[in-house]
Design a protein around this motif. Structure first.
Motif, PDB file in Angstrom:
ATOM      1  N   PRO A   5       0.838  -1.202   0.000  1.00  0.00           N
ATOM      2  CA  PRO A   5       0.000   0.000   0.000  1.00  0.00           C
ATOM      3  C   PRO A   5       0.871   1.249   0.000  1.00  0.00           C
ATOM      4  O   PRO A   5       1.903   1.308   0.669  1.00  0.00           O
ATOM      5  CB  PRO A   5      -0.814  -0.118   1.278  1.00  0.00           C
ATOM      6  CG  PRO A   5      -0.177  -1.169   2.093  1.00  0.00           C
ATOM      7  CD  PRO A   5       0.694  -1.996   1.196  1.00  0.00           C
ATOM      8  N   ASP A   9      -3.243   4.850  -0.328  1.00  0.00           N
ATOM      9  CA  ASP A   9      -4.003   3.713   0.216  1.00  0.00           C
ATOM     10  C   ASP A   9      -4.196   3.860   1.718  1.00  0.00           C
ATOM     11  O   ASP A   9      -5.260   3.557   2.255  1.00  0.00           O
ATOM     12  CB  ASP A   9      -3.286   2.386  -0.053  1.00  0.00           C
ATOM     13  CG  ASP A   9      -3.171   2.060  -1.523  1.00  0.00           C
ATOM     14  OD1 ASP A   9      -4.037   2.490  -2.300  1.00  0.00           O
ATOM     15  OD2 ASP A   9      -2.207   1.364  -1.892  1.00  0.00           O
ATOM     16  N   ARG A  13      -7.674   4.055   3.796  1.00  0.00           N
ATOM     17  CA  ARG A  13      -7.958   3.167   4.927  1.00  0.00           C
ATOM     18  C   ARG A  13      -8.299   3.968   6.180  1.00  0.00           C
ATOM     19  O   ARG A  13      -9.197   3.603   6.936  1.00  0.00           O
ATOM     20  CB  ARG A  13      -6.774   2.239   5.180  1.00  0.00           C
ATOM     21  CG  ARG A  13      -6.632   1.204   4.074  1.00  0.00           C
ATOM     22  CD  ARG A  13      -5.423   0.349   4.241  1.00  0.00           C
ATOM     23  NE  ARG A  13      -5.270  -0.506   3.072  1.00  0.00           N
ATOM     24  CZ  ARG A  13      -4.267  -1.331   2.905  1.00  0.00           C
ATOM     25  NH1 ARG A  13      -3.316  -1.445   3.826  1.00  0.00           N
ATOM     26  NH2 ARG A  13      -4.187  -2.072   1.811  1.00  0.00           N
ATOM     27  N   ASP A 112      -9.156  -3.360  -4.158  1.00  0.00           N
ATOM     28  CA  ASP A 112      -9.364  -3.503  -2.719  1.00  0.00           C
ATOM     29  C   ASP A 112      -9.575  -2.177  -2.000  1.00  0.00           C
ATOM     30  O   ASP A 112     -10.329  -2.106  -1.033  1.00  0.00           O
ATOM     31  CB  ASP A 112      -8.179  -4.233  -2.075  1.00  0.00           C
ATOM     32  CG  ASP A 112      -8.066  -5.671  -2.556  1.00  0.00           C
ATOM     33  OD1 ASP A 112      -9.085  -6.223  -3.013  1.00  0.00           O
ATOM     34  OD2 ASP A 112      -6.956  -6.229  -2.463  1.00  0.00           O
ATOM     35  N   ASP A 113      -8.883  -1.143  -2.433  1.00  0.00           N
ATOM     36  CA  ASP A 113      -8.972   0.151  -1.761  1.00  0.00           C
ATOM     37  C   ASP A 113      -9.799   1.155  -2.560  1.00  0.00           C
ATOM     38  O   ASP A 113      -9.578   2.364  -2.470  1.00  0.00           O
ATOM     39  CB  ASP A 113      -7.570   0.717  -1.504  1.00  0.00           C
ATOM     40  CG  ASP A 113      -6.798  -0.116  -0.503  1.00  0.00           C
ATOM     41  OD1 ASP A 113      -7.383  -0.454   0.538  1.00  0.00           O
ATOM     42  OD2 ASP A 113      -5.624  -0.449  -0.769  1.00  0.00           O
TER      43      ASP A 113
END
Length: 158
Positions: A5, A9, A13, A112-113
């Motif tokens: 990441p 990222d 998060r 995913d992010d």
């Protein structure tokens, strides 16, 4: 091979940890405003660029990448894909103009992010950001930071 990441990222998060959806959008938009340029996958040609789109819940979104390396991660061969790279300040206005083409938002870093932001949220952020001076130098602004949030950004060298 899975990629590590990057700072963007980590910002996404951190934004997801915030219970308020509006604050999440502020975090992501602030992180986007800090980037030197916004990168889009070019489905057209060099003469007639056309950014890639995604449909989310019946609305069209431009697919935006936080950097050219994120776009190149889409191909297993690692072969570079055609890009549209726009300096951040111009990219914000350019994205808002896409509303006339039926675009409703941005899908940032599919995968995913991934994070979706509406053009209304982008416009509100841009208006307030511009009123406060916009990008006069490197860096970004997050509206209404709490002390804890400000400590987080300072801790990470921002």
């Amino acid at each position: 091979m899975a990629r590590l990441p990057d700072r963007f990222d980590l910002w996404v998060r951190h934004a997801r940890q915030c219970p308020d959806a509006a604050r999440q959008a502020d975090y992501v938009l602030s992180a986007l405003a800090a980037l030197p340029e916004w990168v889009f996958l070019n489905l057209g040609s060099a003469q007639k660029p056309q950014p890639a789109e995604a449909e989310i819940e019946g609305t069209r979104h431009l697919i935006l990448f936080s950097g050219p390396d994120r776009l190149d991660d889409l191909t297993p061969s690692g072969r570079p894909l055609p890009k549209i790279a726009i300096p951040t300040t111009a990219a914000i206005s350019w994205c808002l103009e896409r509303r006339l083409d039926g675009i409703a938002g941005l899908l940032v870093n599919p995968g995913d992010d991934a994070f979706a932001v509406s053009l209304d949220q982008l416009e509100a952020f841009h208006t307030e950001w511009t009123q406060r001076g916009g990008r006069q130098s490197s860096g970004f602004w997050i509206p209404n930071l709490t002390t804890e949030e400000e400590d987080f950004w300072q801790e990470h060298g921002l």
